[in-house]
Design an enzyme around this catalytic site. Structure first.
Site, short mmCIF file in Angstrom:
data_model
loop_
_atom_site.label_atom_id
_atom_site.label_comp_id
_atom_site.label_asym_id
_atom_site.label_seq_id
_atom_site.Cartn_x
_atom_site.Cartn_y
_atom_site.Cartn_z
N GLU A 120 0.85 -1.21 0.00
CA GLU A 120 0.00 0.00 0.00
C GLU A 120 0.89 1.26 0.00
O GLU A 120 0.62 2.23 -0.71
CB GLU A 120 -0.92 -0.01 1.21
CG GLU A 120 -1.93 -1.15 1.18
CD GLU A 120 -2.94 -1.07 2.30
OE1 GLU A 120 -3.98 -0.43 2.10
OE2 GLU A 120 -2.69 -1.65 3.38
N GLU A 140 -3.48 -10.06 3.89
CA GLU A 140 -4.58 -9.66 4.78
C GLU A 140 -5.64 -10.74 4.87
O GLU A 140 -6.22 -10.98 5.94
CB GLU A 140 -5.22 -8.35 4.26
CG GLU A 140 -4.40 -7.10 4.55
CD GLU A 140 -3.33 -6.81 3.49
OE1 GLU A 140 -3.02 -7.70 2.67
OE2 GLU A 140 -2.80 -5.69 3.50
C1 1HE Z 1 6.71 -8.30 12.23
C2 1HE Z 1 6.04 -8.19 10.99
C3 1HE Z 1 4.79 -7.53 10.97
C4 1HE Z 1 7.89 -9.23 10.66
N1 1HE Z 1 4.32 -7.05 12.13
N2 1HE Z 1 6.19 -7.81 13.34
N3 1HE Z 1 2.18 -8.38 7.16
C5 1HE Z 1 2.40 -9.71 7.10
O1 1HE Z 1 1.53 -10.52 7.31
C6 1HE Z 1 3.81 -10.11 6.80
C7 1HE Z 1 4.41 -10.77 8.03
N4 1HE Z 1 5.85 -10.93 7.89
C8 1HE Z 1 6.41 -11.94 7.15
O2 1HE Z 1 5.75 -12.66 6.44
C9 1HE Z 1 7.90 -12.07 7.25
O3 1HE Z 1 8.32 -11.45 8.47
C10 1HE Z 1 8.69 -11.45 6.06
C11 1HE Z 1 8.49 -12.30 4.81
C12 1HE Z 1 8.28 -10.02 5.79
C13 1HE Z 1 10.20 -11.43 6.43
O4 1HE Z 1 10.63 -12.71 6.82
P1 1HE Z 1 12.01 -12.84 7.63
O5 1HE Z 1 12.25 -14.34 7.80
O6 1HE Z 1 13.06 -12.02 6.99
O7 1HE Z 1 11.76 -12.16 9.08
P2 1HE Z 1 10.96 -12.75 10.34
O8 1HE Z 1 11.89 -13.66 11.14
O9 1HE Z 1 9.64 -13.31 9.96
O10 1HE Z 1 10.67 -11.44 11.20
C14 1HE Z 1 11.69 -10.74 11.92
C15 1HE Z 1 11.03 -10.01 13.05
O11 1HE Z 1 10.12 -9.04 12.52
C16 1HE Z 1 10.16 -10.93 13.93
O12 1HE Z 1 10.17 -10.39 15.23
P3 1HE Z 1 11.13 -11.02 16.40
O13 1HE Z 1 10.85 -10.17 17.58
O14 1HE Z 1 10.68 -12.46 16.53
O15 1HE Z 1 12.54 -10.91 15.88
C17 1HE Z 1 8.78 -10.75 13.35
O16 1HE Z 1 7.76 -11.05 14.28
C18 1HE Z 1 8.81 -9.27 13.01
N5 1HE Z 1 7.84 -8.95 11.97
N6 1HE Z 1 6.81 -8.77 10.05
C19 1HE Z 1 5.01 -7.20 13.27
N7 1HE Z 1 4.11 -7.34 9.86
C20 1HE Z 1 -2.94 -0.58 6.83
S1 1HE Z 1 -3.50 -2.13 6.95
C21 1HE Z 1 -2.27 -3.15 6.30
C22 1HE Z 1 -2.56 -4.57 6.61
C23 1HE Z 1 -1.33 -5.41 6.49
O17 1HE Z 1 -0.24 -4.95 6.22
S2 1HE Z 1 -1.55 -7.09 6.77
C24 1HE Z 1 -0.02 -7.79 6.39
C25 1HE Z 1 0.94 -7.79 7.54
#
Ligand code: 1HE
Length: 267
Positions: A120, A140
């Site tokens: 977005e 989402e």
């Molecule tokens: C996060 C987030 C997040 C990572 N919110 N903390 N977005 C998603 O559903 C995407 C979710 N994220 C992923 O699928 C993956 O993290 C990635 C593909 C982006 C990257 O993977 P990777 O292996 O490089 O990283 P990771 O180990 O998954 O994440 C590293 C840290 O970032 C980890 O936290 P930690 O404390 O365990 O180290 C994750 O929890 C954190 N992290 N993504 C919070 N999104 C205006 S409305 C919009 C609606 C949306 O955007 S919905 C989609 C949300």
């Protein structure tokens, strides 16, 4: 240039650079969370784009670390009720509108994850340059939520509602090559080269007449949504205003005088 007046956030860096401080480089720096967009980060983006110095003629938006952005910070989502959710979404609209309808064109440099709210955010830029590592998704649907950062308005304009629907219903991940073919990015470059390409484009854009850039950003998308009849009139009005600017007259005189660098060159 003196950057003390620029808004500060540890999740966002704003660098003013280029000859005569004409470029802004806005970088998401929340790398530990894959540039997930928290309330603080969306407010920082809004403030950054609402207060660009008047010298700036074009901006680049990019993400530090392995990914452009993992979208909405999901850790904040669980705390919100419906009313708060509404205001949260409206807050994203204001911030992303500051990018799309701000004072200068914005080029997004994409790599890694460009997902959910990250897509977005990228969609609010005027030009997207993706490197070969880029992947796009709208998870989402899987999370039981909906887009809230203007994605339902902007993304169908890039790829069509049917393709966005497919991405959201199936959780389909679109790779960099397919993303460029579909229209998510206008440029596809090798791994690690998105920022350099985005900067080169921003430098080029910064040499245009500012009034023409402004007209392109603000009038062109609106004309595209008007009826043909209204669109022709808006176009005529904008054309008249743009060509009456002293800078436009000088640029045309320069071309007619055969000055170096004014000819269109074959790509
Ligand atoms: C996060 C987030 C997040 C990572 N919110 N903390 N977005 C998603 O559903 C995407 C979710 N994220 C992923 O699928 C993956 O993290 C990635 C593909 C982006 C990257 O993977 P990777 O292996 O490089 O990283 P990771 O180990 O998954 O994440 C590293 C840290 O970032 C980890 O936290 P930690 O404390 O365990 O180290 C994750 O929890 C954190 N992290 N993504 C919070 N999104 C205006 S409305 C919009 C609606 C949306 O955007 S919905 C989609 C949300």
């Amino acid at each position: 240039m003196n950057t003390s007046a620029l808004p500060r956030s540890e999740d966002l860096s704003v660098e003013i650079t280029g000859e005569q401080s004409q470029l802004a480089i806005v970088t998401l720096t929340r790398t530990a969370k894959r540039n997930a967009i928290s309330d603080g980060l969306i407010a920082a983006l809004r403030d950054a784009f609402q207060s660009l110095p008047s010298t700036v003629r074009a901006a680049v938006l990019c993400g530090a670390g392995e990914h452009f952005s993992a979208g909405l910070d999901l850790s904040e989502l669980k705390e919100r009720d419906a009313g708060q959710g509404l205001h949260h979404s409206r807050g994203w609209h204001v911030a992303l509108d500051a990018i799309e309808h701000g004072p200068v064109p914005v080029v997004a440099a994409l790599h890694g994850a460009v997902v959910g709210g990250g897509l977005e955010l990228a969609s609010a830029a005027h030009i997207r340059v993706a490197d070969a590592t880029t992947f796009y998704a709208l998870p989402e649907g899987q999370r039981g939520i909906f887009v809230g950062g203007g994605g339902s308005v902007r993304i169908p304009k890039l790829i069509g509602a049917h393709r966005m629907l497919d991405m959201m219903l199936t959780g389909r991940v679109v790779n960099a090559t397919e993303g460029e073919r579909l229209g998510l990015a206008q440029y596809l470059v090798p791994e690690g080269e998105a920022l350099a390409k985005a900067l080169a484009l921003a430098e080029r854009i910064a040499t245009n007449a500012p009034l023409t850039n402004y007209a392109l950003m603000h009038a062109l998308p609106r004309i595209a949504e008007q009826s043909a009849d209204h669109g022709y009139l808006t176009e005529a009005l904008i054309a008249a205003i743009a060509q009456s600017a002293p800078e436009a007259k000088q640029r045309v005189r320069d071309f007619l005088a055969g000055k170096a660098g004014t000819k269109v060159k074959k790509a």
